[in-house]
Write a protein that holds these residues in place. Structure first.
Motif, PDB file in Angstrom:
ATOM      1  N   HIS A 143       0.852  -1.191   0.000  1.00 24.00           N
ATOM      2  CA  HIS A 143       0.000   0.000   0.000  1.00 24.00           C
ATOM      3  C   HIS A 143       0.888   1.242   0.000  1.00 24.00           C
ATOM      4  O   HIS A 143       1.908   1.277   0.700  1.00 24.00           O
ATOM      5  CB  HIS A 143      -0.905   0.026   1.228  1.00 24.00           C
ATOM      6  N   ASN A 145       0.920   5.402   0.505  1.00 20.50           N
ATOM      7  CA  ASN A 145       0.156   6.475   1.141  1.00 20.50           C
ATOM      8  C   ASN A 145       0.814   7.831   0.853  1.00 20.50           C
ATOM      9  O   ASN A 145       1.539   8.372   1.687  1.00 20.50           O
ATOM     10  CB  ASN A 145       0.077   6.238   2.654  1.00 20.50           C
ATOM     11  N   TYR A 159      -7.117  14.224  -8.872  1.00 16.22           N
ATOM     12  CA  TYR A 159      -6.499  12.915  -8.610  1.00 16.22           C
ATOM     13  C   TYR A 159      -7.514  11.787  -8.798  1.00 16.22           C
ATOM     14  O   TYR A 159      -7.180  10.728  -9.353  1.00 16.22           O
ATOM     15  CB  TYR A 159      -5.921  12.874  -7.189  1.00 16.22           C
ATOM     16  N   PHE A 163      -7.052   8.813 -11.496  1.00 16.03           N
ATOM     17  CA  PHE A 163      -7.092   7.394 -11.162  1.00 16.03           C
ATOM     18  C   PHE A 163      -8.205   6.687 -11.912  1.00 16.03           C
ATOM     19  O   PHE A 163      -8.012   5.575 -12.438  1.00 16.03           O
ATOM     20  CB  PHE A 163      -7.258   7.184  -9.660  1.00 16.03           C
ATOM     21  N   GLN A 167      -7.326   3.463 -14.072  1.00 15.73           N
ATOM     22  CA  GLN A 167      -7.401   2.282 -13.196  1.00 15.73           C
ATOM     23  C   GLN A 167      -7.298   0.951 -13.950  1.00 15.73           C
ATOM     24  O   GLN A 167      -6.641   0.019 -13.462  1.00 15.73           O
ATOM     25  CB  GLN A 167      -8.667   2.332 -12.348  1.00 15.73           C
ATOM     26  N   LEU A 223      -8.017   2.471  -4.860  1.00 17.60           N
ATOM     27  CA  LEU A 223      -7.655   3.781  -4.322  1.00 17.60           C
ATOM     28  C   LEU A 223      -8.694   4.113  -3.259  1.00 17.60           C
ATOM     29  O   LEU A 223      -9.806   4.552  -3.556  1.00 17.60           O
ATOM     30  CB  LEU A 223      -7.626   4.855  -5.400  1.00 17.60           C
ATOM     31  N   PHE A 252      -3.600   9.755   0.266  1.00 15.77           N
ATOM     32  CA  PHE A 252      -4.297   8.704  -0.448  1.00 15.77           C
ATOM     33  C   PHE A 252      -3.912   7.368   0.177  1.00 15.77           C
ATOM     34  O   PHE A 252      -2.928   7.272   0.918  1.00 15.77           O
ATOM     35  CB  PHE A 252      -3.902   8.702  -1.928  1.00 15.77           C
ATOM     36  N   TYR A 254      -3.390   3.872  -1.579  1.00 17.41           N
ATOM     37  CA  TYR A 254      -3.372   3.135  -2.840  1.00 17.41           C
ATOM     38  C   TYR A 254      -3.004   1.695  -2.554  1.00 17.41           C
ATOM     39  O   TYR A 254      -1.894   1.398  -2.097  1.00 17.41           O
ATOM     40  CB  TYR A 254      -2.347   3.786  -3.779  1.00 17.41           C
ATOM     41  N   TRP A 275       2.334   4.051  -9.886  1.00 15.89           N
ATOM     42  CA  TRP A 275       1.463   5.079  -9.309  1.00 15.89           C
ATOM     43  C   TRP A 275       1.807   6.463  -9.853  1.00 15.89           C
ATOM     44  O   TRP A 275       0.931   7.315 -10.024  1.00 15.89           O
ATOM     45  CB  TRP A 275       1.565   5.079  -7.782  1.00 15.89           C
TER      46      TRP A 275
END
Length: 324
Positions: A143, A145, A159, A163, A167, A223, A252, A254, A275
């Motif tokens: 993950h 962040n 954002y 995404f 995606q 996300l 975030f 992710y 990312w």
């Protein structure tokens, strides 16, 4: 591998943005993992229980190491408080080693110091850590962040748009393991929600949060915006989502990348550099407008956008901008 530098590198306070990482893996005991972490970063270990530790480092801040099983963590805490039950905890710990991941949660590192965090990966790998591909039942991941450049509603919206447009491509770029694809933990946004993000203009954060919670009342998103939105309006998020694991923070969350720690060419930078495309698109108004228009043009009545065609469209855009 070098970490790519996003277009937006500072916060509203003109400080370098920071990024935290979480990594899930098996193959090591919690004792092994904490010793490796301490060897790489120094600092003092604080045991919270038999399955939870904190490493306090003077340079980087606080790392957390835990066995990611809520029942066992609660059992271990009870045993510590009552000073009994340790054998039961040890038994559960050994039972869980092959299917329940150890998780290391890093403190937020400045963007220009992320390569220091990457030193942890070969140390864990050399000790025998195993990632996503080692288990047919466990959906281990990494993950990311990233701290936001700004909490302005237009910034957050850009954002989310970026995404949403990327995606499907991101899912392929990460080559997400089938175990994780079919798990409930990293669901992509619905096409209806992506279309809403592309069509709507937000003037205030309340409306953006309300729409997100209506379409995504769960932390199980690739996300996950709940930590950020809880930071902005905790009451609103708690009223919509009853989940004690939502931790508010101005970042975030992710969740899409696999943990491929056994692969000697893989590191945190591998996941970050994918990312990075979201960062690049979110900061480019013209590119956002172009891809939004193309997404709408390629949408067919009742069918929507054909996924494979859109992935090709995104790949061509990335190639044309030399971003990949």
């Amino acid at each position: 591998m070098a970490f790519k530098t996003p277009p937006l590198t500072t916060t509203e306070a003109k400080e370098v943005r920071r990024v935290g990482f979480e990594i899930e893996f098996t193959g090591l005991t919690i004792g092994d993992a904490t010793q490796i972490l301490q060897k790489v970063f120094g600092g003092e270990l604080e045991p919270k229980s038999a399955v939870e530790y904190v490493l306090h480092t003077p340079e980087y801040g606080k790392f957390k190491v835990e066995l990611d099983w809520e029942f066992l963590k609660n059992t271990a805490l009870d045993a510590k408080v009552k000073d009994d039950g340790h054998e039961w905890v040890d038994f559960l710990h050994q039972l869980a080693l092959s299917v329940v991941p150890l998780e290391i949660v890093s403190p937020p590192f400045p963007l220009d110091e992320l390569e220091k965090l990457d030193a942890l990966i070969p140390a864990l790998r050399d000790a025998g850590a195993k990632g996503t591909d080692d288990s047919v039942v466990a959906a281990f991941g990494v993950h990311i962040n990233p701290e936001l450049p700004s909490l302005d509603v237009q910034m957050v919206h850009s954002y989310l748009q970026a995404f949403g447009l990327l995606q499907w491509w991101l899912n392929e770029a990460h080559d997400v393991n089938l175990t994780r694809k079919i798990s409930p933990y990293i669901q992509l946004y619905s096409e209806d929600y992506v279309e809403l993000l592309l069509d709507k203009t937000y003037q205030d954060m309340d409306a953006l949060i309300d729409d997100y919670l209506l379409h995504n009342p769960s932390r199980n998103r690739a996300l996950d915006m709940l930590p950020l939105f809880a930071f902005i309006d905790e009451e609103k998020v708690n009223n919509a989502v009853k989940d004690s694991k939502v931790n508010q923070r101005p970042t975030f969350h992710y969740r899409l990348p696999d943990c491929l720690i056994e692969n000697t060419s893989w590191s945190f930078a591998t996941s970050w550099n994918i990312w990075y495309l979201v960062e690049a698109l979110a900061a480019d108004t013209k590119a956002l407008d172009f891809l939004s228009r193309r997404f709408k043009e390629m949408s067919l009545p009742l069918i929507g956008v054909k996924r494979s065609d859109w992935v090709k469209e995104v790949s061509q855009w990335i190639k044309s901008r030399e971003l990949g």
